[in-house]
Design a protein around this motif. Structure first.
Motif, PDB file in Angstrom:
ATOM      1  N   HIS A 138       0.684  -1.291   0.015  1.00 48.36           N
ATOM      2  CA  HIS A 138       0.023  -0.052  -0.105  1.00 48.36           C
ATOM      3  C   HIS A 138       0.887   1.054   0.015  1.00 48.36           C
ATOM      4  CE1 HIS A 138      -3.816  -2.185   0.454  1.00 48.36           C
ATOM      5  NE2 HIS A 138      -3.150  -3.021   1.503  1.00 48.36           N
ATOM      6  N   ARG A 139       1.943   1.162   0.834  1.00 49.07           N
ATOM      7  CA  ARG A 139       2.941   2.374   0.874  1.00 49.07           C
ATOM      8  C   ARG A 139       3.512   2.498  -0.471  1.00 49.07           C
ATOM      9  NH1 ARG A 139       8.259   2.364   4.367  1.00 49.07           N
ATOM     10  NH2 ARG A 139       8.727   0.867   2.859  1.00 49.07           N
ATOM     11  N   ASP A 140       3.952   1.527  -1.025  1.00 44.86           N
ATOM     12  CA  ASP A 140       4.652   1.474  -2.422  1.00 44.86           C
ATOM     13  C   ASP A 140       3.742   1.984  -3.541  1.00 44.86           C
ATOM     14  OD1 ASP A 140       6.802   0.536  -1.177  1.00 44.86           O
ATOM     15  OD2 ASP A 140       6.775  -1.538  -1.847  1.00 44.86           O
ATOM     16  N   GLU A 141       2.355   1.657  -3.326  1.00 47.73           N
ATOM     17  CA  GLU A 141       1.494   2.164  -4.445  1.00 47.73           C
ATOM     18  C   GLU A 141       1.173   3.617  -4.281  1.00 47.73           C
ATOM     19  OE1 GLU A 141      -2.982   1.109  -6.135  1.00 47.73           O
ATOM     20  OE2 GLU A 141      -2.051  -0.216  -4.382  1.00 47.73           O
ATOM     21  N   MET A 142       1.223   3.774  -2.938  1.00 50.77           N
ATOM     22  CA  MET A 142       0.912   5.491  -2.870  1.00 50.77           C
ATOM     23  C   MET A 142       2.062   6.220  -3.068  1.00 50.77           C
ATOM     24  SD  MET A 142      -1.054   5.212   1.211  1.00 50.77           S
ATOM     25  CE  MET A 142      -1.437   6.982   1.176  1.00 50.77           C
ATOM     26  N   ARG A 143       3.194   5.992  -3.229  1.00 51.52           N
ATOM     27  CA  ARG A 143       4.455   6.600  -3.657  1.00 51.52           C
ATOM     28  C   ARG A 143       4.390   6.598  -5.090  1.00 51.52           C
ATOM     29  NH1 ARG A 143       9.104   4.181   0.416  1.00 51.52           N
ATOM     30  NH2 ARG A 143       8.847   5.192   2.053  1.00 51.52           N
ATOM     31  N   LYS A 144       4.010   5.531  -5.662  1.00 55.81           N
ATOM     32  CA  LYS A 144       3.901   5.584  -7.204  1.00 55.81           C
ATOM     33  C   LYS A 144       3.091   6.545  -7.658  1.00 55.81           C
ATOM     34  CE  LYS A 144       5.447   1.024  -7.846  1.00 55.81           C
ATOM     35  NZ  LYS A 144       4.996  -0.446  -8.446  1.00 55.81           N
ATOM     36  N   MET A 145       1.887   6.510  -6.844  1.00 58.45           N
ATOM     37  CA  MET A 145       0.972   7.508  -7.338  1.00 58.45           C
ATOM     38  C   MET A 145       1.258   8.810  -7.153  1.00 58.45           C
ATOM     39  SD  MET A 145      -2.427   5.223  -5.454  1.00 58.45           S
ATOM     40  CE  MET A 145      -3.584   6.380  -6.410  1.00 58.45           C
ATOM     41  N   VAL A 146       1.904   9.078  -5.887  1.00 58.60           N
ATOM     42  CA  VAL A 146       2.448  10.502  -6.034  1.00 58.60           C
ATOM     43  C   VAL A 146       3.662  10.970  -6.870  1.00 58.60           C
ATOM     44  CG1 VAL A 146       3.708  12.063  -4.137  1.00 58.60           C
ATOM     45  CG2 VAL A 146       2.066  10.442  -3.242  1.00 58.60           C
ATOM     46  N   TYR A 147       4.391  10.142  -7.094  1.00 57.55           N
ATOM     47  CA  TYR A 147       5.457  10.233  -8.158  1.00 57.55           C
ATOM     48  C   TYR A 147       4.615  10.681  -9.598  1.00 57.55           C
ATOM     49  CZ  TYR A 147       9.088   9.634 -11.575  1.00 57.55           C
ATOM     50  OH  TYR A 147       9.990   9.724 -12.380  1.00 57.55           O
ATOM     51  N   LYS A 148       3.668   9.989  -9.699  1.00 53.11           N
ATOM     52  CA  LYS A 148       2.917   9.962 -11.092  1.00 53.11           C
ATOM     53  C   LYS A 148       2.117  11.301 -11.228  1.00 53.11           C
ATOM     54  CE  LYS A 148      -0.158   7.659 -14.348  1.00 53.11           C
ATOM     55  NZ  LYS A 148      -1.060   6.435 -14.602  1.00 53.11           N
ATOM     56  N   HIS A 149       1.594  11.710  -9.983  1.00 52.57           N
ATOM     57  CA  HIS A 149       1.233  12.916  -9.706  1.00 52.57           C
ATOM     58  C   HIS A 149       2.003  14.130 -10.223  1.00 52.57           C
ATOM     59  CE1 HIS A 149      -0.152  16.533  -6.936  1.00 52.57           C
ATOM     60  NE2 HIS A 149      -1.171  16.238  -7.636  1.00 52.57           N
ATOM     61  N   GLU A 150       3.363  14.133  -9.602  1.00 56.62           N
ATOM     62  CA  GLU A 150       4.202  15.257  -9.969  1.00 56.62           C
ATOM     63  C   GLU A 150       4.421  15.115 -11.636  1.00 56.62           C
ATOM     64  OE1 GLU A 150       5.532  17.303  -7.901  1.00 56.62           O
ATOM     65  OE2 GLU A 150       4.182  16.373  -6.336  1.00 56.62           O
ATOM     66  N   GLU A 151       4.544  13.970 -12.220  1.00 56.57           N
ATOM     67  CA  GLU A 151       4.917  13.842 -13.509  1.00 56.57           C
ATOM     68  C   GLU A 151       3.720  14.117 -14.544  1.00 56.57           C
ATOM     69  OE1 GLU A 151       8.743  12.826 -12.911  1.00 56.57           O
ATOM     70  OE2 GLU A 151       7.989  12.775 -15.141  1.00 56.57           O
ATOM     71  N   LEU A 152       2.495  14.105 -13.902  1.00 57.68           N
ATOM     72  CA  LEU A 152       1.521  14.140 -14.873  1.00 57.68           C
ATOM     73  C   LEU A 152       0.572  15.503 -14.314  1.00 57.68           C
ATOM     74  CD1 LEU A 152       0.376  10.463 -15.218  1.00 57.68           C
ATOM     75  CD2 LEU A 152       1.588  12.004 -16.951  1.00 57.68           C
ATOM     76  N   ASP A 175      -7.905  15.098 -13.155  1.00 53.40           N
ATOM     77  CA  ASP A 175      -8.316  13.637 -13.059  1.00 53.40           C
ATOM     78  C   ASP A 175      -7.622  12.688 -12.166  1.00 53.40           C
ATOM     79  OD1 ASP A 175      -8.894  13.799 -16.662  1.00 53.40           O
ATOM     80  OD2 ASP A 175     -10.067  14.411 -15.129  1.00 53.40           O
ATOM     81  N   TYR A 176      -6.345  12.844 -12.146  1.00 54.16           N
ATOM     82  CA  TYR A 176      -5.505  12.173 -11.284  1.00 54.16           C
ATOM     83  C   TYR A 176      -5.759  12.370  -9.902  1.00 54.16           C
ATOM     84  CZ  TYR A 176      -1.614   8.795 -10.225  1.00 54.16           C
ATOM     85  OH  TYR A 176      -1.220   7.676  -9.997  1.00 54.16           O
ATOM     86  N   GLU A 177      -6.065  13.640  -9.331  1.00 53.84           N
ATOM     87  CA  GLU A 177      -6.372  13.964  -7.960  1.00 53.84           C
ATOM     88  C   GLU A 177      -7.771  13.309  -7.564  1.00 53.84           C
ATOM     89  OE1 GLU A 177      -4.200  18.072  -6.845  1.00 53.84           O
ATOM     90  OE2 GLU A 177      -6.246  18.027  -7.569  1.00 53.84           O
ATOM     91  N   MET A 178      -8.765  13.138  -8.609  1.00 56.49           N
ATOM     92  CA  MET A 178      -9.898  12.503  -8.266  1.00 56.49           C
ATOM     93  C   MET A 178      -9.762  11.097  -8.168  1.00 56.49           C
ATOM     94  SD  MET A 178     -12.099  14.790  -8.324  1.00 56.49           S
ATOM     95  CE  MET A 178     -13.654  13.710  -8.718  1.00 56.49           C
ATOM     96  N   GLN A 179      -8.687  10.402  -8.948  1.00 59.60           N
ATOM     97  CA  GLN A 179      -8.671   9.063  -8.602  1.00 59.60           C
ATOM     98  C   GLN A 179      -7.943   8.739  -7.451  1.00 59.60           C
ATOM     99  OE1 GLN A 179      -5.857   7.362 -11.624  1.00 59.60           O
ATOM    100  NE2 GLN A 179      -5.678   5.373 -10.657  1.00 59.60           N
ATOM    101  N   MET A 180      -6.792   9.693  -6.619  1.00 59.26           N
ATOM    102  CA  MET A 180      -6.248   9.460  -5.432  1.00 59.26           C
ATOM    103  C   MET A 180      -7.507   9.671  -4.417  1.00 59.26           C
ATOM    104  SD  MET A 180      -2.859  12.043  -5.958  1.00 59.26           S
ATOM    105  CE  MET A 180      -2.369  11.664  -4.075  1.00 59.26           C
ATOM    106  N   ILE A 181      -8.353  10.404  -4.487  1.00 61.91           N
ATOM    107  CA  ILE A 181      -9.464  10.572  -3.458  1.00 61.91           C
ATOM    108  C   ILE A 181     -10.279   9.520  -3.543  1.00 61.91           C
ATOM    109  CG2 ILE A 181     -11.474  12.245  -3.003  1.00 61.91           C
ATOM    110  CD1 ILE A 181      -9.858  14.528  -4.106  1.00 61.91           C
ATOM    111  N   LYS A 182     -10.538   8.994  -4.843  1.00 63.79           N
ATOM    112  CA  LYS A 182     -11.392   7.781  -4.612  1.00 63.79           C
ATOM    113  C   LYS A 182     -10.743   6.481  -4.090  1.00 63.79           C
ATOM    114  CE  LYS A 182     -13.521   4.617  -8.377  1.00 63.79           C
ATOM    115  NZ  LYS A 182     -13.563   4.344  -9.830  1.00 63.79           N
ATOM    116  N   GLU A 183      -9.370   6.319  -4.396  1.00 68.18           N
ATOM    117  CA  GLU A 183      -8.553   5.281  -3.575  1.00 68.18           C
ATOM    118  C   GLU A 183      -8.360   5.379  -2.221  1.00 68.18           C
ATOM    119  OE1 GLU A 183      -8.493   2.985  -7.297  1.00 68.18           O
ATOM    120  OE2 GLU A 183      -7.789   2.336  -5.160  1.00 68.18           O
TER     121      GLU A 183
END
Length: 218
Positions: A134-148, A154-162
């Protein structure tokens, strides 16, 4: 004539009695000498053992006491220093046995604490493995958030959803983890205290035992 015969038998009786007395003296001297040699060999055999084996064994301890008792005053065989050391150790042997017995009991308690530590470690490791993905997945998501950045909304909506699923896992286990951490820390403190007490209890008999062995082999 009769008196001479009586005298003859009387003389025979006296000679036989004297011979028997001398035989008893020789047997006693031989028995005493053999006992001393056997006791000396017995003592040296004990010195090939650890202090635990020699003093905590119900079969060995009486033999050690008996052998030591026969040797403590044999300065002509051992010398004054060895006799003094052996006499001192033999007189304090009950105290040494109690110390070692206490150390053994403490070791049992330490083993129990170590077993508890293993259980705590195992439980915490289970939580760690559960959290890791879960931690690794969250870190990937944060990294992707910075890249995109361009897809930020749209991605923030996905984060809020997850987020609820991560929060749910965390909420379900946080209290148990805090309890395990507290238990682990308390167990570590007890384990450290017991180890210090055991070292202290073992130091004096081990030093005396080493000194006694050294005296017998020098």
């Amino acid at each position: 004539m009769d008196d001479n015969v009586k005298d003859f038998y009387k003389l025979l009786e006296n000679i036989s009695k004297s011979l028997e007395e001398m035989e008893e003296v020789f047997k006693s001297a031989s028995s005493s000498s053999n006992a001393i040699r056997k006791s000396l060999a017995e003592i040296k055999r004990f010195f090939n053992m650890s202090v635990d084996v020699a003093l905590l064994n119900e079969d060995f301890l009486p033999k050690f006491r008996n052998a030591a008792a026969l040797l403590v005053d044999k300065t002509g065989i051992l010398g004054q220093d060895k006799c003094d050391r052996l006499k001192k150790f033999n007189s304090e042997i009950d105290t040494e046995v109690n110390r070692l017995s206490t150390a053994v009991e403490r070791e049992k308690k330490r083993a129990e604490l170590e077993e508890k530590r293993s259980l705590h470690v195992g439980t915490l490791d289970t939580y760690r493995r559960a959290f890791q993905p879960h931690r690794d997945e969250m870190r990937k998501m944060v990294y992707k958030h910075e890249e995109l950045k361009k897809e930020l909304l749209d991605y923030e909506m996905q984060m809020i959803k997850e987020m609820p699923s991560f929060q749910n896992v965390y909420s379900q286990n946080k209290s148990s983890i805090d309890t395990e951490i507290s238990g682990f820390q308390e167990n570590e403190q007890l384990l450290q205290k017991e180890s210090q007490e055991i070292d202290k209890l073992r130091q004096e008999p081990s030093l005396d035992w080493s000194g006694l062995i050294k005296a017998f082999y020098n």
